[in-house]
Design an enzyme around this catalytic site. Structure first.
Site, mmCIF file in Angstrom:
data_model
loop_
_atom_site.group_PDB
_atom_site.id
_atom_site.type_symbol
_atom_site.label_atom_id
_atom_site.label_comp_id
_atom_site.label_asym_id
_atom_site.label_seq_id
_atom_site.Cartn_x
_atom_site.Cartn_y
_atom_site.Cartn_z
ATOM 1 N N ASP A 133 -0.679 -2.109 11.487
ATOM 2 C CA ASP A 133 0.170 -3.113 10.838
ATOM 3 C C ASP A 133 0.028 -4.492 11.468
ATOM 4 O O ASP A 133 1.002 -5.130 11.848
ATOM 5 C CB ASP A 133 1.651 -2.697 10.898
ATOM 6 C CG ASP A 133 1.882 -1.278 10.407
ATOM 7 O OD1 ASP A 133 2.733 -0.581 11.006
ATOM 8 O OD2 ASP A 133 1.212 -0.878 9.443
ATOM 9 N N GLU A 150 4.380 -2.593 -0.228
ATOM 10 C CA GLU A 150 5.070 -2.958 1.030
ATOM 11 C C GLU A 150 4.240 -3.991 1.768
ATOM 12 O O GLU A 150 3.237 -4.465 1.254
ATOM 13 C CB GLU A 150 5.262 -1.712 1.896
ATOM 14 C CG GLU A 150 3.981 -0.952 2.160
ATOM 15 C CD GLU A 150 4.200 0.486 2.612
ATOM 16 O OE1 GLU A 150 5.356 0.956 2.649
ATOM 17 O OE2 GLU A 150 3.212 1.144 2.930
HETATM 18 C C1 6LW Z 1 4.993 0.238 8.012
HETATM 19 C C2 6LW Z 1 4.701 0.345 6.551
HETATM 20 C C3 6LW Z 1 4.069 1.686 6.482
HETATM 21 O O1 6LW Z 1 6.188 -0.441 8.188
HETATM 22 O O2 6LW Z 1 4.218 2.374 7.628
HETATM 23 O O3 6LW Z 1 3.154 3.412 5.343
HETATM 24 C C4 6LW Z 1 5.124 1.688 8.463
HETATM 25 N N1 6LW Z 1 3.504 2.128 5.453
HETATM 26 O O4 6LW Z 1 3.904 -0.697 6.056
HETATM 27 C C5 6LW Z 1 4.807 1.914 9.913
HETATM 28 O O5 6LW Z 1 3.462 1.693 10.177
#
Ligand code: 6LW
Length: 537
Positions: A45, A213
């Site tokens: 991330d 996201e």
């Molecule tokens: C992060 C999100 C995700 O906040 O995993 O699967 C979380 N997507 O973008 C942690 O890496």
């Protein structure tokens, strides 16, 4: 008089000649290409910002403490860990939080002389931001945004100096499984709260998009570009682009979405799960992206999600990732920036300083001082806490970042109690780890895999001093111990890093290797001293 003038002339021109020679040598050493990942090992991330000709990057740290690693670079390739955002127990309490929760997806931004880190403490109070004038810290206490639902917050400042929060949310009636919304709202930094209209910008480009996201919004040539992740952080991961002429209007999906994904390359392609990116424009006007990805080794992912760099060109407002390739590359031409290598950590930590190197972390929040550095020894207090529980145990680990490595330590530990142990640990979660431990009269190799803890080998040993070593080669692990590094004995057969790999554990946090001591639930005054720790690759 003449002599003084001559000396002044010689001194000035000697300095110029030295500078020229140094820059020539530096230019000679500067490679044409760089290797990915730029942040190997547990670095998912990524988010990046530029201030002048300095670049700062952060990655998710889950329950590791200190939390939120902050890296610095001058060339987007050579990165140095310079500090952390969470360095005080009173900032955050991870105790009781599972290894896959904690700090998720940090965004780093800079505005009007202040650095901002905004993130989610998953299963530990939600979304907050912290600020600092110096990115190496100290950082402020969290400003909690209780009205901010969802995860993956980001910030952008519009031309009118208004700050906008964007994030993901699933707090609505879903029309399809995995549906998430990307939304934005103004953040009043004076009142430290969200104000005004909350606007849903997109549910993702696909008509059944899953897990939209990690939004980031940029204003480029007067238009707003939103990039987001879609598909979930595994093999269907991707980055999509969306456009608008106003930040509070719905965004239109770019015609070429996904602008980056490896999902169409099949399950065996060596880099998987590419997504969750952030863009940065260099001082020369070039655009680059940092994204997460996973490197496969025999179908497994022992180094968890890592950070990769790729070139971005814009064509009519659309970001084109690695033009001509459309994928992350393990090697490519490096950015047009001054090659600036960073000081390399020595393989061996002699524990000779009066503070721990930044690479060392514990898991969850320490509430007491249970380690000390003295006369070149790292001493751990044995405490009742164990790594099997969601507590802060006497464990110090650093990221494993290579497919081949050798880790060693020299331990001085003597006890008369059966329940007391100290040694080497490879830790992913409280349910998945290996540990090579010295006890009262033996050495034990312990594996915990899918929650099942077992002694897989043991050997009698009573001397107070012992050397431990583990060698990793892709998924193979070989543990050994001895009275000296010249007389090491293997213990147990070849073990497998599948125990800590993605296929068997959560797909979020990553693996650390280091030192651990425990009295397994009993109060004690016993201590374990480590002379040095070495991680060679
Ligand atoms: C992060 C999100 C995700 O906040 O995993 O699967 C979380 N997507 O973008 C942690 O890496």
């Amino acid at each position: 008089m003449f002599k003084n003038n001559f000396l002044k002339f010689a001194k000035r021109y000697l300095t110029i000649i030295i500078l020229f020679v140094c820059s020539f040598i530096n230019a000679q050493e500067a490679p044409k290409n760089f290797q990915n990942p730029i942040l190997p090992g547990f670095n998912p991330d990524p988010s990046i910002c530029r201030v002048g000709d300095d670049y700062y990057m952060v990655t998710s740290s889950f329950c590791w403490y200190p939390g939120i690693p902050i890296y610095h670079s001058k060339d987007l390739v050579n990165w140095e860990l310079v500090g952390h955002g969470i360095t005080r127990p009173e900032q955050l309490n991870f105790n009781g939080v599972k290894d896959k929760n904690g700090i998720w997806a940090v965004t780093i931004r800079y505005h009007s002389g202040l650095f901002y880190l905004i993130t989610t403490c998953s299963d530990c109070s939600g979304n907050f931001y912290i600020t600092a004038k110096n990115p190496a810290g100290p950082w402020s206490d969290p400003v909690w945004l209780k009205d901010a639902v969802g995860i993956d917050p980001s910030l952008m400042w519009d031309d009118n100096d208004k700050c906008y929060y964007s994030g993901n949310s699933w707090d609505f009636k879903k029309s399809w499984p995995g549906q998430c919304a990307i939304w934005t709202q103004e953040l009043d930094l004076k009142q430290q709260k969200l104000v005004g209209e909350k606007k849903i910008l997109t549910y993702g480009y696909a008509n059944n998009a899953g897990y939209a996201e990690s939004p980031h919004i940029y204003k480029i040539n007067g238009d707003y570009l939103l990039i987001a992740a879609e598909g979930g952080t595994d093999m269907y991961h991707s980055i999509t682009a969306h456009h608008s002429s106003s930040i509070l209007e719905s965004f239109k999906a770019d015609k070429i979405n996904p602008v980056l994904s490896h999902r169409q390359l099949g399950k065996d392609y060596p880099i998987q799960a590419v997504g969750h990116g952030d863009l940065v424009q260099t001082q020369n006007g070039d655009w680059w992206a940092v994204v997460l990805g996973k490197r496969l080794v025999d179908g497994q992912v022992p180094l968890s999600r890592e950070t990769f760099l790729c070139k971005v060109n814009f064509e009519n407002g659309t970001p084109i990732f690695n033009p001509g390739h459309g994928k992350v590359l393990l090697e490519q031409e490096r950015p047009n920036l001054p090659w600036t290598p960073v000081k390399k950590e020595p393989f061996r930590d002699e524990f000779s300083l009066d503070s721990l190197a930044l690479k060392w972390h514990t898991v969850r929040t320490p509430k007491e001082k249970w380690y000390s550095l003295d006369k070149g020894f790292l001493t751990l207090k044995l405490r009742p806490q164990v790594v099997d529980s969601l507590v802060n145990a006497s464990m110090l680990i650093q990221r494993t970042s290579h497919f081949q490595f050798s880790a060693s330590t020299k331990l001085n530990f003597k006890t008369s109690k059966e329940n007391e142990q100290a040694g080497l640990i490879i830790y992913r979660t409280n349910e998945s780890y290996y540990m090579l431990m010295k006890e009262k009269a033996r050495i034990v190799l312990i594996r915990k895999f899918n929650g099942k803890k077992e002694i897989i080998a043991e050997a009698p040993y009573t001397k107070p001093e012992v050397y431990f070593n583990v060698k990793a080669d892709k998924l193979d692990l070989q543990f050994s111990f001895g009275e000296s590094l010249d007389h090491m004995n293997t213990i147990g057969n070849i073990q497998s890093l599948v125990v800590i790999s993605e296929s068997t554990v959560n797909k979020f946090n990553g693996t650390g290797i280091g030192l651990y001591a425990t009295s397994n639930g009993q109060i004690t005054k016993t201590k374990a001293s480590f002379d040095w720790f070495e991680y060679k690759y």
